[in-house]
Design an enzyme around this catalytic site. Structure first.
Site, short mmCIF file in Angstrom:
data_model
loop_
_atom_site.label_atom_id
_atom_site.label_comp_id
_atom_site.label_asym_id
_atom_site.label_seq_id
_atom_site.Cartn_x
_atom_site.Cartn_y
_atom_site.Cartn_z
N PRO A 150 -12.04 -0.44 41.53
CA PRO A 150 -13.21 0.37 41.90
C PRO A 150 -14.12 -0.42 42.85
CG PRO A 150 -13.44 -0.50 39.69
CD PRO A 150 -12.11 -0.97 40.18
N ASP A 198 -15.62 -5.51 44.48
CA ASP A 198 -15.08 -4.99 43.22
C ASP A 198 -16.26 -4.78 42.26
OD1 ASP A 198 -13.93 -4.64 40.74
OD2 ASP A 198 -12.46 -6.26 40.97
N HIS A 199 -16.56 -3.54 41.95
CA HIS A 199 -17.77 -3.27 41.16
C HIS A 199 -17.62 -3.63 39.69
CE1 HIS A 199 -21.61 -1.64 40.04
NE2 HIS A 199 -21.84 -1.16 41.25
N ARG A 200 -16.42 -4.00 39.29
CA ARG A 200 -16.28 -4.45 37.90
C ARG A 200 -17.02 -5.76 37.70
NH1 ARG A 200 -9.94 -4.60 37.39
NH2 ARG A 200 -10.29 -5.53 39.43
N ILE A 201 -17.11 -6.56 38.76
CA ILE A 201 -17.74 -7.87 38.60
C ILE A 201 -18.95 -8.06 39.52
CG2 ILE A 201 -15.79 -9.18 37.66
CD1 ILE A 201 -15.04 -9.91 40.54
#
Lengths: 538, 571
Positions: A340, A510-513
């Protein structure tokens, strides 16, 4: 480069715009810009040629070997687990013989372990014509782990063996046919024959268009493909041992494949291209490298969704198979869909940077080195932007700041890595970059010289591109897309107008991190560094 | 004592064997036949290697004045001797004999025309083990499934060809200097030059272009070894058409290499080359790959070592002509059917490795001076390694060990034969039991064996009228193997149920080469299954595979009664 853009980007952008409604306008915006980019390319009217190196946003910093294909066959492994141990699926007989209520079942390659993608028939315990009863062992299959007896869950007669002893079949592929009564044996045999024989047509059409299989064959309304372009002499077909193995496994008619290897021999890559697979060659020491894959659960639907929306090729079009490098790019691009990502853009004033560049240019410093140095210095202050998410559960903070820089090379793309870019001074960095580019041209980059990047820089400014959207390469946290620096009219708070050089940078992360605020803060730091460019020389 | 230890541990075991010559292996007629006609070519090639070598000249104590004296009385045995024992050839066989001779108090010398260490150390088992160590590690690192199953993540396993080659070369130099030092330290004279027998108990040696020296000895051992055998029609250029001598230098890693011969040498090189990224095509004259192995082991080995790898094969064919790559053409191999002799196929590959076995290196030994004629190059010997002359009589004080006699072409067999000879000349009769000599092939996983194969045992049983029992255990049931995630493997025991005698043991699996010794020792010492099954093995170890094997054998009750099983003694 255009072929990559065409194949990799549009589906992705379209998909993004569908799945992220808030960003729809944004995406369209980028799409438009891409068209502009094409126009720029075709008009070949680059405006500000200040940036030296060619680059592009579509990266191949890792080339991942991948054995299952992206075409329809990749759905097989997913299909298998849903079917219990019996490894037999019944198939209602074709409509034509509806009157006979026969049951002919296929015995197919079971998935014996979670990692198994194909299995080998060690031996058939039963032979053709044997009567089987429920629970009996029929065949011994060798998986990647062990040999296992496969039992039947149905009574019947083993009508035909499709895959013989010692041969391999993909999980889910039919390996034999089970008839319920003797009367059905003939029919089952016919079916088996069509299985083993007719599976060849589903494999690629002959030589001139070997890659047609990668875009699944359209309904056979169009007549046979164009006549062979090159008249082949009566030369004997030479194929390497692994190429022969692959051809057998994927039921590719080796005689129909045109060899591209030394002395015109057929290589494993040729067979993979003919079978529509992405290359799985793990040739050690060469530019093909195996790397850990990020968890990618969303990969399969994307792969199967994309081809179905493709229209049939326009008659007369030529199909050129991917080179190994292009296949790797394609694969990485598809894989990137599982992450994502989001984007944050930032205008950076470059007057100071341009001035510095003019000053250090005679000393061999390139714009790439300047930008890499600036990015590395900013990353040092924002370690999260230099981190990556390997497993979807944790941050991996990288101890080094290694800036990968995208370079277009011979119809492909490679990302030489400036290691420890924050620690090296500008001159060393420039020298290092020169070496890397030379090595890349000579195809002599060592794996760690193109796959150790922790952050990627892509620059299309030299074409006059003012902004663009880069795809995040798998395994990294962020990528920076750098546009051209242009004189821009700026109004300050007091209403005074002035002209400043402005460059738009756009970071995909990366929007997870990495969250919006992280990226914004990073960009602010980056902007400050560029605006006080003298610090780059320290 | 120290040096004996060294010999046992420091010298890796040979894997090199001429397929058709070992009694433990099935004899392949076609190869033998071709071999007879081709001796000259093989020797012409080897002579070249030999004469170009020879370096340091050691002068041995005070024999110079005896040179003239003994030269006068040429033809009759001398009264006093320079040495108790002279060994011609400082390979593993000669070295083993020399060390044992010193232990027995014999004044010994060893003559070497090339470098100390012979084939095994310089061009055979030693450097090949270095390459195989690399290939084993590469294989592990490249096996994604294997790594994943262990929870490991490895990216981008690559190699540096020169680094690998250097490792092999360094290992050979190291073992060579160990070997040289161990002999020097014990006072074995190393005489440099080509050794030739000039008469009974008399040997001359010297480098080309230098005057010869003549030395006398009570006993002489011929241990000149062997060279790669290259069939007629094959042009070896050392670059694209090579023998094991060249391959071990690893000067290139071709994309596609044909290996002629699927015995030990071919199999090991296929392991090395495929691990380094090459594709391999085997060319085998017999109808099946890996002739000589127990058929069951061979089948399993083929399933693991050949079929899943980037290897294909042509069996039942001879390579009649192999032309090296030149003028922009690849290596061209012409194949004919082994039986009909009809042309069958032509292969185009990047390189070809000739692994068709080894030919004895006995030319120029001066055997005619003692009335001995070689048979296909091999020196004829009896079971005590005593050389037999043309009339079928024993030549006194002359022995031949190792590849030169062709009994069992393994480095450790040569050494064992040398020790056996030393035992005899020091007054203790000794006959070596060749059926107790283990052999190993260092593929991944390894193959090892000792004694008879199942068909050989059944043939013997039929002749002698006894029953044959077969027991098998799988590595899949072994804890240690499973911990290593290397459960692929099989151990097979061939035995006599009536008396518990071990006839043969064959192992295919992790560290098989190290596991075989429990069985080979049992055969050598005559230990029966009913006794050895009570021996305790540490848990969990791979050795339990053999423990299980012995325990699963079914020895008849009658045998148990006279095989005294030692009762546990309380201490």
């Amino acid at each position: 480069m255009q072929t990559q853009l065409g194949s990799a980007v549009f589906p992705r952008l379209l998909r993004r715009s569908l799945s992220y409604i808030p960003s729809i306008l944004y995406s369209l915006h980028w799409l438009l810009n891409l068209f502009h980019f094409f126009r720029f390319l075709s008009n070949s009217s680059p405006q500000s040629q200040k940036h030296k190196e060619m680059a592009s946003p579509f990266l191949s910093n890792t080339i991942i070997s991948f054995s299952s294909s992206l075409s329809s066959s990749s759905s097989l492994p997913r299909l298998a687990p849903s079917i219990p141990f019996s490894a037999i699926r019944s198939k209602s007989t074709p409509r034509r013989i509806l009157t006979v209520r026969s049951k002919i079942r296929e015995i197919f390659m079971p998935a014996l372990s979670s990692t198994m993608t194909e299995g080998k028939i060690v031996s058939w315990v039963k032979s053709e014509g044997d009567v089987l009863s429920k629970g009996e062992s029929v065949v011994v299959v060798e998986s990647d782990k062990a040999d296992m007896d496969v039992e039947t869950f149905y009574d019947g007669i083993l009508a035909a063996i499709v895959v013989g002893e010692g041969e391999t079949a993909l999980v889910g592929a039919a390996i034999g046919v089970l008839a319920e009564t003797e009367d059905e044996i003939a029919e089952a045999k016919a079916k088996a024959a069509s299985k083993s024989g007719a599976s060849t047509p589903s494999a690629p059409p002959p030589a001139p268009t070997p890659a047609a299989a990668s875009t699944p064959a359209p309904p056979k309304s169009t007549p046979a493909p164009a006549a062979p372009t090159v008249a082949e002499g009566p030369r004997k077909t030479v194929a390497t041992p692994y190429a022969k193995k692959l051809a057998k496994q994927h039921k590719v008619d080796i005689e129909s494949v045109v060899g591209t290897g030394p002395y015109g021999r057929i290589t494993p890559e040729d067979i993979e291209a003919a079978a529509g697979l992405s290359p799985s060659k793990k040739n050690v020491g060469l530019a093909v490298v195996v790397e850990t894959k990020p968890a990618a659960p969303a990969k399969a639907p994307a792969a199967s969704a994309a081809p179905s929306s493709l229209p049939p090729p326009v008659p007369g079009s030529t199909v050129v198979p991917f080179t190994t490098m292009q296949s790797a790019v394609s694969k990485n691009m598809v894989e990137s869909l599982s992450v994502p990502t989001f984007r944050v853009g930032y205008p950076v004033t470059t007057d100071a940077l341009d001035a510095l560049y003019e000053k250090v240019k005679p000393k061999g410093v390139t714009m790439t080195a300047l930008l890499a140095k600036a990015a590395a210095m900013a990353l040092a202050q924002h370690p999260v932007v230099n981190s990556s998410c390997k497993d979807g559960k944790s941050f991996t903070y990288n101890s080094n700041i290694n800036i990968a820089v995208a370079v277009a090379i011979n119809g492909g793309l490679i990302t030489p890595v400036l290691q420890d870019a924050d620690k090296l001074d500008l001159y060393l960095l420039s020298q290092k970059w020169k070496e890397l580019v030379e090595k890349a041209r000579a195809k002599q980059l060592q794996p760690q010289e193109y796959n150790s990047g922790t952050f990627t820089l892509s620059n299309l400014g030299m074409f006059g591109v003012d902004r663009f959207d880069a795809i995040l390469p798998p395994g990294q946290g962020a990528i920076m897309a750098v546009g051209a620096s242009k004189p821009t009219v700026v109004a300050d708070a007091d209403g005074f107008f002035s002209v400043k050089n402005k460059m738009l940078v756009n970071v995909t992360a990366d929007h997870r991190i990495i969250y919006g605020a992280d990226l914004a803060a990073f960009l602010q730091t980056f902007s400050k560094i560029v605006e006080n460019a003298e610090s780059l020389t320290l | 004592m120290h040096s004996i230890c060294f010999q046992a541990t420091g010298v890796p075991r040979s894997n090199y064997i001429f397929d058709s010559c070992s009694p433990a292996l099935a004899i392949s007629k076609p190869i033998n036949l071709r071999f007879c006609g081709l001796r000259k070519e093989a020797f012409g090639f080897s002579g070249l290697t030999h004469s170009s070598s020879g370096r340091v000249r050691f002068s041995s104590r005070g024999h110079s004045k005896k040179v003239s004296a003994s030269a006068e009385s040429n033809g009759s045995p001398p009264k006093s001797f320079d040495y108790d024992l002279i060994i011609i050839g400082a390979g593993v066989g000669g070295h083993g004999a020399a060390l044992h001779a010193v232990e027995k108090g014999l004044k010994s010398a060893i003559i070497e025309g090339d470098v100390v260490g012979g084939t095994c150390v310089n061009r055979g088992c030693v450097p090949s083990k270095a390459l195989l160590a690399v290939s084993g590690k590469m294989r592990e690192l490249q096996s994604e499934h294997h790594m994943k199953a262990l929870g490991l993540q490895v990216s981008a396993a690559g190699y540096d060809r020169q680094g690998v080659a250097d490792h092999a070369n360094n290992l050979a130099s190291k073992i060579r200097s160990n070997l040289t030092n161990s002999m020097k330290a014990l006072g074995v004279d190393i005489l440099t030059g080509v050794g030739t027998i000039v008469g009974p108990q008399k040997v001359k040696y010297g480098k080309v272009g230098f005057p010869d020296n003549i030395v006398t000895a009570k006993n002489i051992i011929i241990a000149t070894g062997s060279v790669p055998f290259v069939p007629k029609g094959i042009e070896v250029d050392g670059k694209t058409v090579i023998t094991s001598d060249h391959a071990l230098k690893l000067e290139s890693v071709p994309d596609w290499i044909a290996i002629v011969g699927s015995g030990y040498i071919g199999l090991e090189f296929s392991d090395v080359y495929t691990a380094l990224g090459s594709e391999v095509t085997f060319i085998e004259a017999l109808d099946q790959l890996m002739p000589g192995f127990d058929p069951e082991i061979g089948k399993l080995a083929q399933r693991v070592l050949i079929n899943p790898r980037k290897i294909d094969y042509h069996t039942g064919v001879f390579a009649t002509k192999i032309t090296p790559a030149k003028d922009g053409k690849p290596v061209i191999i012409e194949l004919i059917d082994a039986k009909t002799k009809e042309p069958k196929d032509t292969l185009e590959v990047d390189a070809a490795l000739i692994a068709t076995g080894r030919a004895p290196f006995t030319n120029g030994l001066g055997l005619e001076n003692v009335n001995v004629v070689t048979q296909r190059g091999f020196v004829p010997v009896d079971e005590r390694m005593r050389v037999i002359d043309t009339n079928g009589n024993l030549v006194p004080h002359l022995y031949c060990i190792g590849d030169a006699n062709g009994k069992m072409m393994l480095a450790h067999a040569a050494s064992a034969q040398g020790i056996s000879v030393v035992e005899q000349v020091t007054g203790r009769d000794h006959v070596l039991n060749h059926l107790s000599i283990p052999a190993a092939c260092f593929t991944h996983p390894e193959i090892s064996m000792v004694g008879l194969t199942e068909p050989q045992a059944r043939e013997k049983a039929q002749k002698e009228g006894f029953e044959v029992g077969v027991a098998k255990t799988s590595f899949k049931a072994n804890t240690k193997a499973l911990a290593e995630n290397e459960g692929e493997g099989l151990a097979k025991l061939i035995y006599r149920p009536d008396n518990g005698e071990i006839l043969g043991v064959h192992i295919f699996g992790l560290h098989a080469a190290d596991l075989i010794h429990e069985a080979s020792n049992a055969i050598a010492l005559g230990t029966r299954i009913q006794d050895i099954k009570f021996a305790v093995h540490a848990h969990p170890t791979l050795s339990e595979v053999l423990d299980e094997l012995f325990k699963s054998a079914k020895v008849k009750a009658a045998a148990l009664s006279h095989g005294p099983v030692s009762e546990p003694v309380a201490v």
